[in-house]
Design a protein around this motif. Structure first.
Motif, PDB file in Angstrom:
ATOM      1  N   ALA A  55      -5.116  10.935   1.816  1.00  0.00           N
ATOM      2  CA  ALA A  55      -6.081   9.842   2.823  1.00  0.00           C
ATOM      3  C   ALA A  55      -5.320   8.675   3.130  1.00  0.00           C
ATOM      4  O   ALA A  55      -5.009   8.278   4.083  1.00  0.00           O
ATOM      5  CB  ALA A  55      -7.558   9.683   2.471  1.00  0.00           C
ATOM      6  N   LEU A  56      -5.001   7.917   1.763  1.00  0.00           N
ATOM      7  CA  LEU A  56      -4.345   6.736   1.977  1.00  0.00           C
ATOM      8  C   LEU A  56      -3.023   6.771   2.867  1.00  0.00           C
ATOM      9  O   LEU A  56      -2.503   5.910   3.422  1.00  0.00           O
ATOM     10  CB  LEU A  56      -4.310   6.026   0.582  1.00  0.00           C
ATOM     11  CG  LEU A  56      -3.774   4.596   0.754  1.00  0.00           C
ATOM     12  CD1 LEU A  56      -4.995   3.807   1.505  1.00  0.00           C
ATOM     13  CD2 LEU A  56      -4.161   4.182  -0.630  1.00  0.00           C
ATOM     14  N   GLN A  66      -5.726  13.171  -5.072  1.00  0.00           N
ATOM     15  CA  GLN A  66      -6.790  13.424  -4.277  1.00  0.00           C
ATOM     16  C   GLN A  66      -6.573  12.173  -3.128  1.00  0.00           C
ATOM     17  O   GLN A  66      -6.641  12.194  -1.962  1.00  0.00           O
ATOM     18  CB  GLN A  66      -8.073  13.907  -4.773  1.00  0.00           C
ATOM     19  CG  GLN A  66      -8.120  15.144  -5.177  1.00  0.00           C
ATOM     20  CD  GLN A  66      -9.393  15.636  -5.836  1.00  0.00           C
ATOM     21  OE1 GLN A  66     -10.116  14.305  -6.548  1.00  0.00           O
ATOM     22  NE2 GLN A  66      -9.729  16.542  -6.079  1.00  0.00           N
ATOM     23  N   SER A  67      -6.600  10.936  -3.696  1.00  0.00           N
ATOM     24  CA  SER A  67      -6.768   9.966  -2.941  1.00  0.00           C
ATOM     25  C   SER A  67      -5.434   9.511  -1.908  1.00  0.00           C
ATOM     26  O   SER A  67      -5.471   8.883  -1.274  1.00  0.00           O
ATOM     27  CB  SER A  67      -7.131   8.807  -3.846  1.00  0.00           C
ATOM     28  OG  SER A  67      -5.920   8.431  -4.859  1.00  0.00           O
ATOM     29  N   SER A  68      -4.229  10.080  -2.467  1.00  0.00           N
ATOM     30  CA  SER A  68      -2.961   9.854  -2.171  1.00  0.00           C
ATOM     31  C   SER A  68      -2.846  10.478  -0.755  1.00  0.00           C
ATOM     32  O   SER A  68      -2.171   9.666   0.303  1.00  0.00           O
ATOM     33  CB  SER A  68      -1.998  10.438  -2.914  1.00  0.00           C
ATOM     34  OG  SER A  68      -1.942  11.722  -2.993  1.00  0.00           O
ATOM     35  N   VAL A 116       0.876   4.215  -2.796  1.00  0.00           N
ATOM     36  CA  VAL A 116       0.863   5.742  -2.601  1.00  0.00           C
ATOM     37  C   VAL A 116       2.139   6.439  -3.133  1.00  0.00           C
ATOM     38  O   VAL A 116       2.140   7.388  -3.873  1.00  0.00           O
ATOM     39  CB  VAL A 116       0.581   5.915  -1.036  1.00  0.00           C
ATOM     40  CG1 VAL A 116       0.640   7.332  -0.740  1.00  0.00           C
ATOM     41  CG2 VAL A 116      -0.464   5.244  -0.497  1.00  0.00           C
ATOM     42  N   LYS A 122      -5.945  13.916 -11.539  1.00  0.00           N
ATOM     43  CA  LYS A 122      -6.296  14.702 -10.236  1.00  0.00           C
ATOM     44  C   LYS A 122      -7.227  13.720  -9.359  1.00  0.00           C
ATOM     45  O   LYS A 122      -6.598  13.866  -8.048  1.00  0.00           O
ATOM     46  CB  LYS A 122      -7.828  15.370 -10.637  1.00  0.00           C
ATOM     47  CG  LYS A 122      -7.992  16.546  -9.624  1.00  0.00           C
ATOM     48  CD  LYS A 122      -9.022  17.607 -10.240  1.00  0.00           C
ATOM     49  CE  LYS A 122      -9.393  18.712  -8.981  1.00  0.00           C
ATOM     50  NZ  LYS A 122     -10.150  19.574  -9.708  1.00  0.00           N
ATOM     51  N   PRO A 123      -7.893  12.658  -9.442  1.00  0.00           N
ATOM     52  CA  PRO A 123      -8.262  11.957  -8.491  1.00  0.00           C
ATOM     53  C   PRO A 123      -7.357  10.970  -7.765  1.00  0.00           C
ATOM     54  O   PRO A 123      -7.409  10.657  -6.468  1.00  0.00           O
ATOM     55  CB  PRO A 123      -9.682  10.980  -9.128  1.00  0.00           C
ATOM     56  CG  PRO A 123      -9.134  11.120 -10.674  1.00  0.00           C
ATOM     57  CD  PRO A 123      -8.833  12.438 -10.820  1.00  0.00           C
ATOM     58  N   LEU A 124      -6.270  10.459  -8.870  1.00  0.00           N
ATOM     59  CA  LEU A 124      -5.242   9.646  -8.249  1.00  0.00           C
ATOM     60  C   LEU A 124      -4.609  10.705  -7.069  1.00  0.00           C
ATOM     61  O   LEU A 124      -4.151  10.052  -6.021  1.00  0.00           O
ATOM     62  CB  LEU A 124      -4.238   9.269  -9.224  1.00  0.00           C
ATOM     63  CG  LEU A 124      -4.643   8.361 -10.392  1.00  0.00           C
ATOM     64  CD1 LEU A 124      -3.535   8.138 -11.447  1.00  0.00           C
ATOM     65  CD2 LEU A 124      -5.031   7.077  -9.619  1.00  0.00           C
ATOM     66  N   TYR A 162       3.388  12.986   4.156  1.00  0.00           N
ATOM     67  CA  TYR A 162       2.134  13.027   3.817  1.00  0.00           C
ATOM     68  C   TYR A 162       1.173  14.047   4.663  1.00  0.00           C
ATOM     69  O   TYR A 162       0.200  14.609   4.259  1.00  0.00           O
ATOM     70  CB  TYR A 162       1.852  11.563   4.128  1.00  0.00           C
ATOM     71  CG  TYR A 162       2.282  10.805   3.198  1.00  0.00           C
ATOM     72  CD1 TYR A 162       2.148  10.818   1.753  1.00  0.00           C
ATOM     73  CD2 TYR A 162       2.598   9.355   3.543  1.00  0.00           C
ATOM     74  CE1 TYR A 162       2.598   9.891   0.878  1.00  0.00           C
ATOM     75  CE2 TYR A 162       3.383   8.562   2.798  1.00  0.00           C
ATOM     76  CZ  TYR A 162       3.344   8.892   1.361  1.00  0.00           C
ATOM     77  OH  TYR A 162       3.902   7.836   0.573  1.00  0.00           O
ATOM     78  N   THR A 207       0.635  -1.293   0.001  1.00  0.00           N
ATOM     79  CA  THR A 207      -0.122   0.086   0.019  1.00  0.00           C
ATOM     80  C   THR A 207       0.880   1.346   0.073  1.00  0.00           C
ATOM     81  O   THR A 207       0.606   2.212  -0.768  1.00  0.00           O
ATOM     82  CB  THR A 207      -0.959   0.012   1.388  1.00  0.00           C
ATOM     83  OG1 THR A 207      -1.815  -1.241   1.372  1.00  0.00           O
ATOM     84  CG2 THR A 207      -1.733   1.117   1.159  1.00  0.00           C
ATOM     85  N   LEU A 250      -0.033   6.974  -6.607  1.00  0.00           N
ATOM     86  CA  LEU A 250      -1.156   8.002  -6.286  1.00  0.00           C
ATOM     87  C   LEU A 250      -0.341   9.458  -6.051  1.00  0.00           C
ATOM     88  O   LEU A 250      -0.983  10.495  -6.406  1.00  0.00           O
ATOM     89  CB  LEU A 250      -1.806   7.413  -5.183  1.00  0.00           C
ATOM     90  CG  LEU A 250      -2.329   6.076  -5.292  1.00  0.00           C
ATOM     91  CD1 LEU A 250      -3.136   5.986  -4.203  1.00  0.00           C
ATOM     92  CD2 LEU A 250      -3.179   6.365  -6.510  1.00  0.00           C
TER      93      LEU A 250
END
Length: 313
Positions: free
Chosen positions: A205-206, A201-203, A39, A197-199, A107, A35, A43
């Protein structure tokens, strides 16, 4: 209270990651290793690339910002070395934790920067990271090589591959590519932006969940003094230096805030992996890294309030 609520969502995600590892279905270490790689390599780079590529940056002013910021962090390296004299541990342990005094948690930094300063803040933070990562890694490697010599477990292979690792760092590559697009006013295709962009944005939180999953507390009683001194140096002394540099050299308000936030971040989770692979005291580094993340829940609101006081615009 504003500062507390700014960082509270980020630390709730960190807590979620920690709690997930207490569940049998999420307890496997291999799952979190994969995981973290997802990231870091897939991501996170799109977030940095888009922020730098689309930001309204003035190259001349950025150069001055980077010069002052790198100078402030260089002084932070000296304070990390001086802090070792206050710690009653073996030279092996002291040199193992040395790099925890000037490295940073990417992060947490980007999550808070995105909330406070938006894309332009992320662009400035990305540029600073691109410059400081190779410098800090070189200094960290020197310290860990010395620590490995003290323990008799010197790892020559790690040093040989160091330059390749720095040059292939996806954060640095994404920043440089974004800077090229920004400098030459290259218009990005809408399809590319809609995918990246969505990649990105998800980075965030993860990435924060992965931090929580990586928290390690091995022997609080043994390393108590080390954690107190190391955390005070990283979370209080270093940002104080950054604040002084920002005021003395008259950085712009946004630049000052980004530098102060960068300096106030807890150390990197990757410190543990790097220390373990080079024969250092990985247990001490694991405890110190986790302690700084926990203590930063108190110190980051303080420094955000300092930003509001000194740089209200």
């Amino acid at each position: 209270m504003f500062a507390v609520f700014v960082i509270l969502p980020q630390f709730c995600l960190i807590l979620l990651g920690y709690l997930l590892t207490r569940r049998p279905s999420f307890a496997k270490k291999d799952f979190w290793i994969v995981t973290e790689k997802l990231v870091f390599y897939v991501l996170f780079p799109p977030l940095i690339f888009l922020s730098v590529a689309k930001a309204n940056l003035q190259i001349g002013q950025c150069s001055y910002f980077l010069l002052i910021s790198i100078s402030a962090m260089s002084v932070a390296v000296i304070t990390a070395w001086l802090a070792n004299f206050l710690i009653k541990e073996s030279p092996w342990t002291k040199w193992s934790i040395f790099h925890c005094g000037f490295r940073f948690n990417t992060y947490i930094g980007f999550a808070i920067c995105s909330t406070l300063f938006g894309d332009k803040g992320i662009a400035y933070l990305s540029l600073l990271i691109a410059c400081w990562v190779p410098i800090s890694n070189v200094i960290a490697t020197v310290g860990l090589v010395h620590a490995s010599r003290l323990s008799g477990s010197e790892n020559n292979g790690k040093r040989k591959n160091f330059l390749v690792a720095v040059l292939s760092n996806p954060l640095i590559l994404a920043t440089l590519l974004g800077l090229v697009c920004n400098s030459f006013s290259i218009e990005l295709p809408k399809l590319l932006v809609d995918v990246l962009k969505p990649l990105g944005q998800s980075s965030l939180a993860l990435g924060l969940i992965c931090i929580g999953a990586g928290l390690k507390i091995n022997d609080l009683k043994r390393y108590l003094q080390l954690m107190i001194v190391g955390s005070l140096q990283r979370l209080m002394v270093v940002p104080t230096i950054a604040l002084a540099f920002a005021i003395i050299f008259q950085l712009l308000p946004l630049e000052s805030c980004v530098l102060l936030l960068f300096a106030a971040l807890p150390t990197a989770q990757s410190c543990y992996v790097m220390t373990a692979s080079m024969g250092g005291d990985s247990a001490a580094v694991a405890d110190l890294t986790s302690a700084q993340v926990i203590f930063s829940l108190l110190t980051l609101p303080f420094w955000i309030n300092v930003m509001l006081e000194f740089f209200p615009n």
